[in-house]
Design an enzyme around this catalytic site. Structure first.
Site, PDB file in Angstrom:
ATOM      1  N   CYS A   2      51.208 -22.284  -0.601  1.00 58.54           N
ATOM      2  CA  CYS A   2      50.951 -23.510  -1.380  1.00 58.54           C
ATOM      3  C   CYS A   2      52.114 -24.492  -1.373  1.00 58.54           C
ATOM      4  CB  CYS A   2      50.570 -23.499  -2.797  1.00 58.54           C
ATOM      5  SG  CYS A   2      49.338 -22.175  -3.156  1.00 58.54           S
ATOM      6  N   ARG A  27      52.958 -24.034   6.862  1.00 57.72           N
ATOM      7  CA  ARG A  27      53.077 -22.963   5.712  1.00 57.72           C
ATOM      8  C   ARG A  27      52.028 -22.320   5.522  1.00 57.72           C
ATOM      9  NH1 ARG A  27      57.365 -24.120   1.923  1.00 57.72           N
ATOM     10  NH2 ARG A  27      56.104 -23.120   0.406  1.00 57.72           N
ATOM     11  N   TRP A  75      47.285 -22.246  -0.751  1.00 60.32           N
ATOM     12  CA  TRP A  75      46.753 -20.876   0.023  1.00 60.32           C
ATOM     13  C   TRP A  75      46.401 -20.183  -1.042  1.00 60.32           C
ATOM     14  CZ3 TRP A  75      48.240 -15.816  -0.352  1.00 60.32           C
ATOM     15  CH2 TRP A  75      48.016 -14.998   0.786  1.00 60.32           C
ATOM     16  N   ASN A 101      52.109 -24.668  -7.665  1.00 59.51           N
ATOM     17  CA  ASN A 101      52.497 -23.323  -6.554  1.00 59.51           C
ATOM     18  C   ASN A 101      52.641 -22.267  -7.745  1.00 59.51           C
ATOM     19  OD1 ASN A 101      52.291 -25.083  -4.562  1.00 59.51           O
ATOM     20  ND2 ASN A 101      54.317 -24.922  -3.958  1.00 59.51           N
ATOM     21  N   GLY A 102      52.314 -20.869  -7.126  1.00 62.40           N
ATOM     22  CA  GLY A 102      52.740 -19.973  -7.877  1.00 62.40           C
ATOM     23  C   GLY A 102      51.464 -19.173  -8.717  1.00 62.40           C
ATOM     24  N   GLU A 487      58.398  -4.473  14.981  1.00 63.80           N
ATOM     25  CA  GLU A 487      58.071  -6.094  14.998  1.00 63.80           C
ATOM     26  C   GLU A 487      57.077  -6.326  16.191  1.00 63.80           C
ATOM     27  OE1 GLU A 487      58.607  -8.745  13.484  1.00 63.80           O
ATOM     28  OE2 GLU A 487      58.503 -10.416  14.556  1.00 63.80           O
ATOM     29  N   LYS A 491      53.711  -8.566  15.167  1.00 61.55           N
ATOM     30  CA  LYS A 491      53.397  -9.784  16.037  1.00 61.55           C
ATOM     31  C   LYS A 491      52.005  -9.874  16.527  1.00 61.55           C
ATOM     32  CE  LYS A 491      55.283 -11.758  14.729  1.00 61.55           C
ATOM     33  NZ  LYS A 491      56.434 -12.134  13.779  1.00 61.55           N
ATOM     34  N   GLU A 494      49.317  -9.938  13.841  1.00 66.75           N
ATOM     35  CA  GLU A 494      49.179 -11.123  13.313  1.00 66.75           C
ATOM     36  C   GLU A 494      48.595 -12.225  14.146  1.00 66.75           C
ATOM     37  OE1 GLU A 494      53.529 -12.074  12.399  1.00 66.75           O
ATOM     38  OE2 GLU A 494      52.950 -12.227  10.335  1.00 66.75           O
ATOM     39  N   HIS A 510      54.191  13.814  15.019  1.00 65.64           N
ATOM     40  CA  HIS A 510      54.080  14.443  13.715  1.00 65.64           C
ATOM     41  C   HIS A 510      52.717  13.896  12.972  1.00 65.64           C
ATOM     42  CE1 HIS A 510      57.950  16.180  14.045  1.00 65.64           C
ATOM     43  NE2 HIS A 510      58.217  15.187  14.571  1.00 65.64           N
ATOM     44  N   LYS A 618      53.236 -19.236   5.687  1.00 70.43           N
ATOM     45  CA  LYS A 618      54.728 -18.954   6.381  1.00 70.43           C
ATOM     46  C   LYS A 618      55.594 -18.763   5.485  1.00 70.43           C
ATOM     47  CE  LYS A 618      57.726 -19.840   9.312  1.00 70.43           C
ATOM     48  NZ  LYS A 618      57.850 -18.735  10.574  1.00 70.43           N
TER      49      LYS A 618
HETATM   50  O1  M6R Z   1      60.622 -16.585   5.024  1.00 68.79           O
HETATM   51  P1  M6R Z   1      60.831 -14.982   5.322  1.00 68.79           P
HETATM   52  O2  M6R Z   1      61.600 -14.648   6.356  1.00 68.79           O
HETATM   53  O3  M6R Z   1      61.356 -14.444   3.717  1.00 68.79           O
HETATM   54  O4  M6R Z   1      59.362 -14.353   5.314  1.00 68.79           O
HETATM   55  C1  M6R Z   1      59.238 -13.022   5.485  1.00 68.79           C
HETATM   56  C2  M6R Z   1      57.918 -12.749   5.796  1.00 68.79           C
HETATM   57  O5  M6R Z   1      56.867 -13.121   5.049  1.00 68.79           O
HETATM   58  C3  M6R Z   1      57.656 -13.207   7.220  1.00 68.79           C
HETATM   59  O6  M6R Z   1      58.540 -12.501   8.130  1.00 68.79           O
HETATM   60  C4  M6R Z   1      56.220 -12.548   7.710  1.00 68.79           C
HETATM   61  O7  M6R Z   1      56.272 -11.188   7.796  1.00 68.79           O
HETATM   62  C5  M6R Z   1      55.598 -13.460   8.901  1.00 68.79           C
HETATM   63  N1  M6R Z   1      54.499 -13.593   8.986  1.00 68.79           N
HETATM   64  C6  M6R Z   1      56.200 -12.704  10.280  1.00 68.79           C
HETATM   65  O8  M6R Z   1      55.655 -13.252  11.180  1.00 68.79           O
END
Ligand code: M6R
Length: 623
Positions: A2, A27, A75, A101-102, A487, A491, A494, A510, A618
């Site tokens: 948000c 965001r 959001w 927001n929140g 990672e 990626k 996502e 395992h 974001k």
């Molecule tokens: O702003 P931040 O680095 O604290 O965000 C952490 C995660 O929310 C962020 O890295 C998230 O995993 C992304 N979607 C990764 O692409």
């Protein structure tokens, strides 16, 4: 997640609100809306599910002329994405409009009370609507909007950044926050702005005031603003901060997506960090770091979420390898799930691109309460995290990351952790100085080799597209490339929405190997180093069970290429027999690039929303 924006001044508010919301699009959101106090004396609310353009279309149907307004990108947390659940929300008499927001944790209780005692009819499924009704009831008692806000923050529990306007107090925007950021922007022509992310304001001003928890701010159209302490209601002096940041550029610089632009920015960011931290005498400097930070430390605890957590995992490996200090790492959300065991001798390293991730901030606050020291690694000097760390910040200097999926912030976070680890190794004399000097010199080659790797993007694209129809992938790596496997898988899922799981390669047999068949490719990171052969064996074990085997290898590779069905070749890093123990130390900066690129190209091929993947935000500003 948000986003809140607001304008109060002498111009029409609408353009400011839309331009600011445009910046906040990065965001991630699912609906948007605005509320403007019109010259006719009523509050006009317009909101729309979906992209901001839907809202803009609706604003064209009316002529909103007011000079005071608030706006929001939502959001969804409580209540599905819809026109009705979009913000702003109003009370029953449309006396007041709020954006929030929140999460209001006690909203069920408050809602029941409002229905029972005041016969309020709720129109949305959101927790936020209770705030509008609570304010409405206070205003009916004849209180000002500011006093109404001061009263209701005593009733609401949870996290909130709030902006409100009202008919009875028309020349005012009221703001407040708790565990969620909101800033006031001071414009040049007595205009005042507000936003939950200062990026939204940079096009108008770089002079901001960050509200602290439970402070209430009152903004007036003549440029006057007052700030009050939420507990005592007393006025307090504002602390103005001047941001050293350029307005957010929404220019893709010729790239099809922000993501591809940001992937390609990585070498330049490393060069910038080198210029900032490594001087001509090969000394590493951290100008923004209080020198006493490391005094009396006997333990390091790293925390973060998502990609930042994986950068932290790399930090643990590199700190242990070079500085020989045991390091613990935890997801910030897990630290919040039990008592946090830290004390004044613990250094907590909090990593967050945005500096506004709720889990990370709450974990940090809990650690600070117990006296722990804090080092923040963030991309946002204007963030809450950076403010909490005061004089112990490392800024990753990656520039605004517009794409929701983190790429350049990840390599920049890793790079800062490498520099920090080398610096500690130097302080603690944990490895000989000639070795350290060799490492520092090697760092300088990385941007160039990264550029050479990125130049192979089209080849990576051709090689991954044949796998586009498969439904699950396994990513394998060891040691320095274990966080990269995690990672890379993050990626991949996502961006493509395809199931992808990263494992420490040694863990395959395992359990995870049970999932392997001809439809489950493994993608192994097989760059030269101490773990090369072990990882290759794990890859072959999966291949033997039918898995298509894909691998990242370097140009010098002789063995793995014979075992792999598809290879993603990267340039070889400089190698010296004398320092062969460190052969794979820097390979993560190279191996991560083909992983980012294949996720990007496959997602693009599959027609996914590359810059704003579904369901993602974001900056995750709720727990
Ligand atoms: O702003 P931040 O680095 O604290 O965000 C952490 C995660 O929310 C962020 O890295 C998230 O995993 C992304 N979607 C990764 O692409």
């Amino acid at each position: 997640m948000c986003g809140i924006v607001g304008y109060i001044g002498q111009d029409n508010a609408l353009d400011y609100l839309i331009n600011s919301l445009r910046v906040l699009e990065y965001r991630g959101y699912d609906s948007s809306g605005i509320a403007i106090y019109s010259p006719e004396g009523h509050i006009e609310i317009i909101k729309a599910k979906g992209k901001l353009n839907n809202l803009i279309e609706l604003t064209k149907q009316n002529s909103q002329k007011g000079k005071i307004g608030i706006g929001h990108t939502r959001w969804a947390t409580q209540g599905i994405p819809s026109d009705i659940n979009a913000h702003p929300h109003a009370d029953s008499d449309s006396e007041v409009a709020i954006v929030h927001n929140g999460i209001i944790h006690n909203f069920h209780e408050l809602k029941e009370e409002l229905i029972k005692n005041s016969q309020i009819i709720f129109t949305s499924d959101t927790d936020s609507e209770v705030i509008a009704h609570l304010l409405g009831l206070e205003l009916k008692k004849g209180l000002s909007l500011k006093d109404s806000m001061l009263n209701i923050i005593k009733k609401i529990k949870g996290s909130y950044a709030l902006a409100a306007i009202s008919k009875s107090d028309p020349d005012t925007i009221i703001l407040t926050c708790h565990d969620a950021p909101i800033v006031i922007g001071i414009g040049k022509e007595k205009d005042l702005f507000c936003a939950s992310d200062s990026a939204a304001l940079l096009q108008y001003t770089n002079k901001i005031i960050r509200l602290k928890d439970k402070q209430v701010a009152q903004l007036k159209p003549n440029g006057e603003f007052l700030i009050f302490d939420g507990k005592t209601s007393k006025q307090i002096a504002p602390q103005i901060q001047v941001l050293n940041a350029d307005p957010v550029s929404l220019d893709k610089a010729g790239y099809k997506h922000f993501l591809l632009k940001e992937i390609n920015e990585q070498p330049a960011i490393l060069r910038k960090l080198l210029a900032h931290h490594l001087n001509d005498n090969l000394e590493i400097e951290f100008p923004e770091l209080d020198k006493t930070l490391l005094d009396n430390i006997n333990r390091i605890l790293i925390c973060g979420c998502g990609t930042a957590f994986y950068a932290g995992l790399m930090g643990k490996i590199v700190l242990e390898t070079l500085a020989k200090i045991p390091v613990e790492i935890e997801f910030a959300s897990e630290l919040l799930s039990r008592e946090i065991l830290v004390d004044p001798k613990t250094l907590v390293i909090a990593i967050s691109q945005s500096g506004e991730t709720a889990d990370t901030l709450l974990a940090v606050k809990a650690a600070l309460k117990k006296g722990a020291k804090l080092l923040a690694i963030t991309n946002r000097p204007d963030s809450t995290l950076s403010a909490l760390a005061e004089r112990a910040n490392i800024f990753i200097q990656a520039g605004i990351e517009v794409s929701v999926a983190a790429t350049k912030s990840f390599t920049a976070q890793m790079f800062c952790l490498y520099l920090f680890a080398i610096k500690l190794a130097e302080n603690y004399k944990s490895i000989p100085s000639e070795q350290l000097n060799w490492l520092k010199n090697e760092l300088r080659y990385l941007p160039q080799i990264m550029e050479q790797t990125l130049a192979r993007g089209e080849t990576y694209r051709e090689k991954i597209l044949p796998y586009a129809q498969l439904k699950a992938f396994v990513f394998l790596g060891r040691s320095f490339n274990y966080p990269i496997a995690l990672e890379g898988a993050l990626k991949f899922k996502e961006l493509t929405y395809i199931q992808a799981t990263g494992y420490a390669a040694g863990e395959m047999k395992h359990g995870p190997i049970a999932t392997i068949d001809e439809t489950t490719p493994t993608l192994s990171i097989l760059l030269p180093g101490l773990t090369y052969h072990k990882t290759l064996h794990n890859c072959i074990e999966a291949k033997t069970r039918g898995a298509p085997s894909l691998g990242i290898i370097d140009d010098s590779d002789k063995e793995a290429r014979q075992e792999l069905h598809t290879i993603f070749e990267v340039p070889a890093l400089p190698f010296s027999e004398e320092y062969k123990d460190f052969q794979d130390l820097f390979s993560p900066f190279i191996s991560v690039l083909p992983l980012q690129l294949i996720a990007y190209y496959l997602a693009e091929h599959l027609g996914k929303d590359v810059d704003q993947p579904r369901n993602l935000a974001k900056s995750v500003t709720v727990e």
